[in-house]
Design a protein around this motif. Structure first.
Motif, PDB file in Angstrom:
ATOM      1  N   ASP A 107       0.828  -1.215   0.000  1.00  0.00           N
ATOM      2  CA  ASP A 107       0.000   0.000   0.000  1.00  0.00           C
ATOM      3  C   ASP A 107       0.859   1.261   0.000  1.00  0.00           C
ATOM      4  O   ASP A 107       0.579   2.217  -0.722  1.00  0.00           O
ATOM      5  CB  ASP A 107      -0.947   0.010   1.203  1.00  0.00           C
ATOM      6  CG  ASP A 107      -2.090  -0.981   1.059  1.00  0.00           C
ATOM      7  OD1 ASP A 107      -2.327  -1.478  -0.058  1.00  0.00           O
ATOM      8  OD2 ASP A 107      -2.736  -1.271   2.096  1.00  0.00           O
ATOM      9  N   VAL A 108       1.920   1.261   0.796  1.00  0.00           N
ATOM     10  CA  VAL A 108       2.816   2.425   0.857  1.00  0.00           C
ATOM     11  C   VAL A 108       3.474   2.657  -0.505  1.00  0.00           C
ATOM     12  O   VAL A 108       3.510   3.783  -1.012  1.00  0.00           O
ATOM     13  CB  VAL A 108       3.890   2.240   1.961  1.00  0.00           C
ATOM     14  CG1 VAL A 108       4.986   3.283   1.839  1.00  0.00           C
ATOM     15  CG2 VAL A 108       3.249   2.291   3.331  1.00  0.00           C
ATOM     16  N   ILE A 109       3.987   1.596  -1.111  1.00  0.00           N
ATOM     17  CA  ILE A 109       4.651   1.715  -2.404  1.00  0.00           C
ATOM     18  C   ILE A 109       3.653   2.150  -3.482  1.00  0.00           C
ATOM     19  O   ILE A 109       3.936   3.045  -4.284  1.00  0.00           O
ATOM     20  CB  ILE A 109       5.347   0.392  -2.784  1.00  0.00           C
ATOM     21  CG1 ILE A 109       6.476   0.106  -1.788  1.00  0.00           C
ATOM     22  CG2 ILE A 109       5.882   0.445  -4.209  1.00  0.00           C
ATOM     23  CD1 ILE A 109       7.028  -1.302  -1.869  1.00  0.00           C
ATOM     24  N   THR A 110       2.477   1.542  -3.486  1.00  0.00           N
ATOM     25  CA  THR A 110       1.439   1.883  -4.460  1.00  0.00           C
ATOM     26  C   THR A 110       1.040   3.349  -4.338  1.00  0.00           C
ATOM     27  O   THR A 110       0.974   4.075  -5.338  1.00  0.00           O
ATOM     28  CB  THR A 110       0.203   0.976  -4.274  1.00  0.00           C
ATOM     29  OG1 THR A 110       0.604  -0.384  -4.452  1.00  0.00           O
ATOM     30  CG2 THR A 110      -0.888   1.306  -5.272  1.00  0.00           C
ATOM     31  N   ASN A 111       0.770   3.801  -3.128  1.00  0.00           N
ATOM     32  CA  ASN A 111       0.362   5.195  -2.908  1.00  0.00           C
ATOM     33  C   ASN A 111       1.447   6.169  -3.341  1.00  0.00           C
ATOM     34  O   ASN A 111       1.155   7.228  -3.904  1.00  0.00           O
ATOM     35  CB  ASN A 111      -0.011   5.422  -1.444  1.00  0.00           C
ATOM     36  CG  ASN A 111      -1.272   4.683  -1.049  1.00  0.00           C
ATOM     37  OD1 ASN A 111      -2.097   4.350  -1.891  1.00  0.00           O
ATOM     38  ND2 ASN A 111      -1.420   4.409   0.230  1.00  0.00           N
TER      39      ASN A 111
ATOM     40  N   LEU B  50       3.787   5.647  -5.703  1.00  0.00           N
ATOM     41  CA  LEU B  50       3.883   5.627  -7.166  1.00  0.00           C
ATOM     42  C   LEU B  50       2.700   6.326  -7.828  1.00  0.00           C
ATOM     43  O   LEU B  50       2.836   6.877  -8.920  1.00  0.00           O
ATOM     44  CB  LEU B  50       4.001   4.187  -7.670  1.00  0.00           C
ATOM     45  CG  LEU B  50       5.348   3.503  -7.394  1.00  0.00           C
ATOM     46  CD1 LEU B  50       5.258   2.013  -7.684  1.00  0.00           C
ATOM     47  CD2 LEU B  50       6.461   4.148  -8.198  1.00  0.00           C
ATOM     48  N   GLU B  51       1.538   6.336  -7.163  1.00  0.00           N
ATOM     49  CA  GLU B  51       0.359   6.991  -7.739  1.00  0.00           C
ATOM     50  C   GLU B  51       0.566   8.485  -7.917  1.00  0.00           C
ATOM     51  O   GLU B  51      -0.062   9.099  -8.771  1.00  0.00           O
ATOM     52  CB  GLU B  51      -0.878   6.713  -6.882  1.00  0.00           C
ATOM     53  CG  GLU B  51      -1.420   5.320  -7.078  1.00  0.00           C
ATOM     54  CD  GLU B  51      -2.590   4.984  -6.179  1.00  0.00           C
ATOM     55  OE1 GLU B  51      -2.843   5.712  -5.185  1.00  0.00           O
ATOM     56  OE2 GLU B  51      -3.251   3.972  -6.460  1.00  0.00           O
TER      57      GLU B  51
ATOM     58  N   ALA C  44       3.312   9.879  -8.939  1.00  0.00           N
ATOM     59  CA  ALA C  44       4.436  10.110  -9.859  1.00  0.00           C
ATOM     60  C   ALA C  44       4.031  10.306 -11.320  1.00  0.00           C
ATOM     61  O   ALA C  44       4.895  10.521 -12.165  1.00  0.00           O
ATOM     62  CB  ALA C  44       5.437   8.959  -9.754  1.00  0.00           C
ATOM     63  N   GLY C  45       2.760  10.209 -11.631  1.00  0.00           N
ATOM     64  CA  GLY C  45       2.337  10.392 -13.017  1.00  0.00           C
ATOM     65  C   GLY C  45       2.712   9.240 -13.930  1.00  0.00           C
ATOM     66  O   GLY C  45       3.092   9.455 -15.083  1.00  0.00           O
ATOM     67  N   LEU C  46       2.594   8.023 -13.422  1.00  0.00           N
ATOM     68  CA  LEU C  46       2.989   6.835 -14.179  1.00  0.00           C
ATOM     69  C   LEU C  46       1.800   6.070 -14.755  1.00  0.00           C
ATOM     70  O   LEU C  46       1.969   5.010 -15.323  1.00  0.00           O
ATOM     71  CB  LEU C  46       3.794   5.891 -13.279  1.00  0.00           C
ATOM     72  CG  LEU C  46       5.122   6.438 -12.785  1.00  0.00           C
ATOM     73  CD1 LEU C  46       5.642   5.624 -11.614  1.00  0.00           C
ATOM     74  CD2 LEU C  46       6.125   6.451 -13.911  1.00  0.00           C
ATOM     75  N   GLY C  47       0.603   6.589 -14.598  1.00  0.00           N
ATOM     76  CA  GLY C  47      -0.586   5.877 -15.050  1.00  0.00           C
ATOM     77  C   GLY C  47      -1.182   5.070 -13.920  1.00  0.00           C
ATOM     78  O   GLY C  47      -1.049   5.421 -12.749  1.00  0.00           O
ATOM     79  N   THR C  48      -1.800   3.972 -14.276  1.00  0.00           N
ATOM     80  CA  THR C  48      -2.455   3.108 -13.293  1.00  0.00           C
ATOM     81  C   THR C  48      -1.409   2.277 -12.557  1.00  0.00           C
ATOM     82  O   THR C  48      -0.504   1.727 -13.184  1.00  0.00           O
ATOM     83  CB  THR C  48      -3.458   2.179 -13.997  1.00  0.00           C
ATOM     84  OG1 THR C  48      -4.321   2.959 -14.829  1.00  0.00           O
ATOM     85  CG2 THR C  48      -4.286   1.408 -12.990  1.00  0.00           C
ATOM     86  N   ILE C  49      -1.554   2.183 -11.240  1.00  0.00           N
ATOM     87  CA  ILE C  49      -0.610   1.409 -10.418  1.00  0.00           C
ATOM     88  C   ILE C  49      -1.336   0.181  -9.888  1.00  0.00           C
ATOM     89  O   ILE C  49      -2.392   0.300  -9.269  1.00  0.00           O
ATOM     90  CB  ILE C  49      -0.075   2.254  -9.229  1.00  0.00           C
ATOM     91  CG1 ILE C  49       0.415   3.623  -9.694  1.00  0.00           C
ATOM     92  CG2 ILE C  49       1.004   1.480  -8.479  1.00  0.00           C
ATOM     93  CD1 ILE C  49       1.553   3.607 -10.687  1.00  0.00           C
ATOM     94  N   TYR C  50      -0.751  -0.987 -10.129  1.00  0.00           N
ATOM     95  CA  TYR C  50      -1.334  -2.252  -9.663  1.00  0.00           C
ATOM     96  C   TYR C  50      -0.373  -2.905  -8.681  1.00  0.00           C
ATOM     97  O   TYR C  50       0.805  -3.084  -8.997  1.00  0.00           O
ATOM     98  CB  TYR C  50      -1.560  -3.225 -10.828  1.00  0.00           C
ATOM     99  CG  TYR C  50      -2.491  -2.718 -11.894  1.00  0.00           C
ATOM    100  CD1 TYR C  50      -3.864  -2.853 -11.761  1.00  0.00           C
ATOM    101  CD2 TYR C  50      -1.990  -2.118 -13.054  1.00  0.00           C
ATOM    102  CE1 TYR C  50      -4.728  -2.402 -12.752  1.00  0.00           C
ATOM    103  CE2 TYR C  50      -2.849  -1.667 -14.045  1.00  0.00           C
ATOM    104  CZ  TYR C  50      -4.213  -1.809 -13.887  1.00  0.00           C
ATOM    105  OH  TYR C  50      -5.050  -1.356 -14.875  1.00  0.00           O
TER     106      TYR C  50
ATOM    107  N   CYS D  34       1.166   1.884 -17.205  1.00  0.00           N
ATOM    108  CA  CYS D  34       0.909   1.370 -15.868  1.00  0.00           C
ATOM    109  C   CYS D  34       2.190   0.873 -15.212  1.00  0.00           C
ATOM    110  O   CYS D  34       3.233   0.761 -15.839  1.00  0.00           O
ATOM    111  CB  CYS D  34      -0.126   0.254 -15.904  1.00  0.00           C
ATOM    112  SG  CYS D  34       0.402  -1.266 -16.712  1.00  0.00           S
ATOM    113  N   VAL D  35       2.039   0.600 -13.925  1.00  0.00           N
ATOM    114  CA  VAL D  35       3.093  -0.037 -13.139  1.00  0.00           C
ATOM    115  C   VAL D  35       2.453  -1.243 -12.471  1.00  0.00           C
ATOM    116  O   VAL D  35       1.358  -1.144 -11.913  1.00  0.00           O
ATOM    117  CB  VAL D  35       3.660   0.928 -12.073  1.00  0.00           C
ATOM    118  CG1 VAL D  35       4.602   0.206 -11.133  1.00  0.00           C
ATOM    119  CG2 VAL D  35       4.359   2.103 -12.738  1.00  0.00           C
TER     120      VAL D  35
END
Length: 126
Positions: A11-15, A17-18, A20-26, A37-38
Motif C-alpha cells: 500500500d505504501v509503495i502503491t500510494n 507511485l500513484e 508520480a504520473g505513471l498511469g495506473t498502479i497495480y 501502468c506499473v
C-alpha cells in the motif's frame, strides 16, 4: 512480522507511485491492465532477512509499462521518460532500497504488445 506487513508495504509503495504520473498502479497482476501502468510483483526470493535479526526485506519487481504504439522509437523514448519518474518516487521512501533497473524488454500482455523496464527493489519491514 505482523500479519499485515506485506499488504501494508504494498500500500505504501502503491500510494507513492500513484503521485508520480505513471498511469495506473497495480499491486497485483491485473487481468487487463490500463496503459501506461506499473505492476508490482514479488521477486523469486520474496522475503529475505534484513541486516538486523528482527528485520525482513520484501523483494519486489516494479514493472514500468508504457502505452502501446506501433512506433518503436516512441515506445522506447516513452519508457525512458517513465523510468526516472518511478525511481524518484521509489527513492523517496526511506524504507526502500533500490537494486537495479533491467534493460527494456518487449512484453505481450493479453495480445497487447508494449515495452517494459523492471525495477528491482527491497522494502524493509520489522
Amino acid at each position: 512480522m505482523e500479519a499485515t506487513a506485506i499488504t501494508d508495504a504494498l500500500d505504501v509503495i502503491t500510494n507513492t507511485l500513484e503521485t508520480a504520473g505513471l498511469g495506473t498502479i497495480y499491486n497485483h497482476v491485473p487481468a487487463k491492465p490500463v496503459y501506461p501502468c506499473v505492476i508490482i510483483t514479488p521477486m523469486p526470493e520474496f522475503i529475505t532477512d534484513g541486516d538486523v535479526y528482527t528485520q525482513r526485506l520484501i523483494n519486489l519487481m516494479v514493472w514500468v509499462l508504457v502505452a502501446p504504439t506501433p512506433d518503436n522509437k516512441k515506445l522506447q523514448l516513452n519508457l525512458y521518460e517513465q523510468i526516472p519518474k518511478a525511481l524518484d518516487a521509489l527513492e523517496s521512501l526511506g524504507a526502500l532500497q533500490f537494486d537495479n533497473v533491467g534493460q527494456p524488454v518487449p512484453v505481450e500482455y493479453n495480445q497487447v504488445k508494449t515495452l517494459a523496464a523492471i525495477i528491482e527493489v527491497n522494502y524493509l519491514i520489522n
